[in-house]
Scaffold this motif. Structure first.
Motif, short mmCIF file in Angstrom:
data_model
loop_
_atom_site.label_atom_id
_atom_site.label_comp_id
_atom_site.label_asym_id
_atom_site.label_seq_id
_atom_site.Cartn_x
_atom_site.Cartn_y
_atom_site.Cartn_z
N CYS A 170 -87.83 -27.93 -50.89
CA CYS A 170 -86.92 -26.80 -50.67
C CYS A 170 -86.46 -26.70 -49.22
N GLN A 172 -84.25 -28.29 -47.37
CA GLN A 172 -82.81 -28.30 -47.15
C GLN A 172 -82.20 -26.96 -47.51
N GLU A 173 -82.64 -26.38 -48.60
CA GLU A 173 -82.13 -25.06 -48.98
C GLU A 173 -82.49 -24.02 -47.92
N LEU A 175 -82.80 -24.44 -44.75
CA LEU A 175 -81.89 -24.59 -43.61
C LEU A 175 -80.56 -23.89 -43.87
N GLU A 176 -80.20 -23.79 -45.14
CA GLU A 176 -78.95 -23.14 -45.52
C GLU A 176 -79.12 -21.64 -45.78
N GLY A 177 -80.34 -21.14 -45.55
CA GLY A 177 -80.58 -19.71 -45.67
C GLY A 177 -80.78 -19.22 -47.08
N GLU A 178 -81.28 -20.08 -47.97
CA GLU A 178 -81.53 -19.65 -49.34
C GLU A 178 -82.63 -20.53 -49.92
N ARG A 195 -83.35 -14.73 -41.28
CA ARG A 195 -83.56 -15.51 -40.07
C ARG A 195 -85.03 -15.51 -39.65
N ARG A 198 -86.97 -17.85 -41.83
CA ARG A 198 -86.66 -19.26 -41.56
C ARG A 198 -87.34 -19.73 -40.28
#
Length: 313
Positions: A170, A172-173, A175-178, A195, A198
């Motif tokens: 997960c 990569q997701e 990094l995209e904020g989800e 934020r 993350r």
């Protein structure tokens, strides 16, 4: 102490035989047997309170009307619907056992339902309490892991099972904020990740190799390097809450409840909160509107000129 009636003695014999079978043949736990004994003796006590002509003072002569009356009596004495449901289950099993042995023709407990108990509102942290729980700085690898888990709980409203099931795939997701999670009934949903969460996850991932066993795919791992156990998460959040001066009883689901309540207070968008929580029915989400109303009521009582009490009242 009053001398038991002959019918009461017969009732105790029947109850004893039933419990012996549960213990010896069905291997029920001592705790279960103890609960059944208590519930069946309560039935016997209720029977003894009845006039003899009502049912000849015998457990074998009870009808559905008697059971309904007993439930009403117990409810009037303060037993909750949940306690009565458990008691009815014990009674129903006992009479089913009697029926199999030909001692009764019909189960008097069949069709009897307990009164509904009001659903208690979920307990939530206030925004200040949530901040106190999460405002924790430490470079210890276990603390970094805990911080990432707790931030993710509060950021995204995850269930405990959903959090411990997350894998490294997960990233990569994130990094995209989800993040995509698999909820109840294997229903997948995409939830936002804030934020703060993350950043905490990034700090954990940088040190994760110090705990994780080679080849372990779980995002969060325990001291032995394998996927973290839900009980460990529950324990760690309780320890953190006490360390931060919060009340006892803080658990992972409380962060999910707090996420939902605070989101609803800020946005008022019930449908959006339903989607983020993964509730199949909006009725499950509406409970948080009651929490929001409680919050508004407290603000009103504290602030409205006509709601304030005068000194001395």
């Amino acid at each position: 102490m009053p001398i038991p009636t002959e019918a009461a003695v017969d009732g105790l014999v029947l109850i004893g035989a039933y419990l012996d079978e549960l213990a010896q043949q069905r291997r029920q736990s001592p705790h279960t047997i103890s609960n059944y004994r208590r519930d069946l003796r309560a039935l016997l006590s209720l029977l003894e309170e009845q006039p003899p002509e009502a049912c000849a003072g015998s457990l074998l002569r009870l009808h559905t009307a008697h059971i309904r009356r007993f439930v009403g009596v117990l409810h009037g004495r303060g037993l909750s619907g949940r306690s009565l449901a458990r008691m009815l289950s014990a009674w129903r099993g006992f009479y089913r056992w009697l029926g199999v042995r030909g001692r009764i023709e019909a189960n008097p407990v069949d069709g009897v339902r307990p009164p509904k108990s009001p659903h208690p509102l979920p307990k939530v942290l206030s925004p200040d309490e949530a901040n106190r729980l999460l405002d924790h700085a430490s470079d210890e690898v276990v603390d970094l892991r805990d911080q990432a888990m707790f931030e993710l709980f509060y950021s995204s409203g995850l269930r405990l099972a959903e959090l411990v099931a997350l894998d490294l795939s997960c990233q990569q997701e994130l990094l995209e904020g989800e993040i995509r999670v698999l909820g109840k009934r294997n229903k997948a949903r995409l939830v936002p990740v804030g934020r703060k969460a993350r950043e905490a996850i990034d700090r954990w991932l940088a040190r994760r190799g110090e705990l994780a066993a080679p080849g372990e795919n779980a995002l969060f791992v325990g001291q032995r390097g394998a996927r973290i156990h839900p009980r460990v998460v529950e324990s760690r959040i309780g320890i953190r809450a006490l360390a931060q001066g919060l009340a006892t009883g803080v658990h992972p689901h409380m962060l999910r409840h707090s996420f939902a309540s605070h989101m609803l207070q800020s946005s008022g968008d019930l449908r959006a909160v339903q989607e983020m929580l993964g509730h199949a029915s909006i009725a499950s989400t509406q409970v948080y509107t009651h929490l929001d109303f409680q919050h508004l009521a407290k603000v009103y009582d504290a602030a409205h000129p006509r709601a304030k009490r005068k000194e001395g009242e």
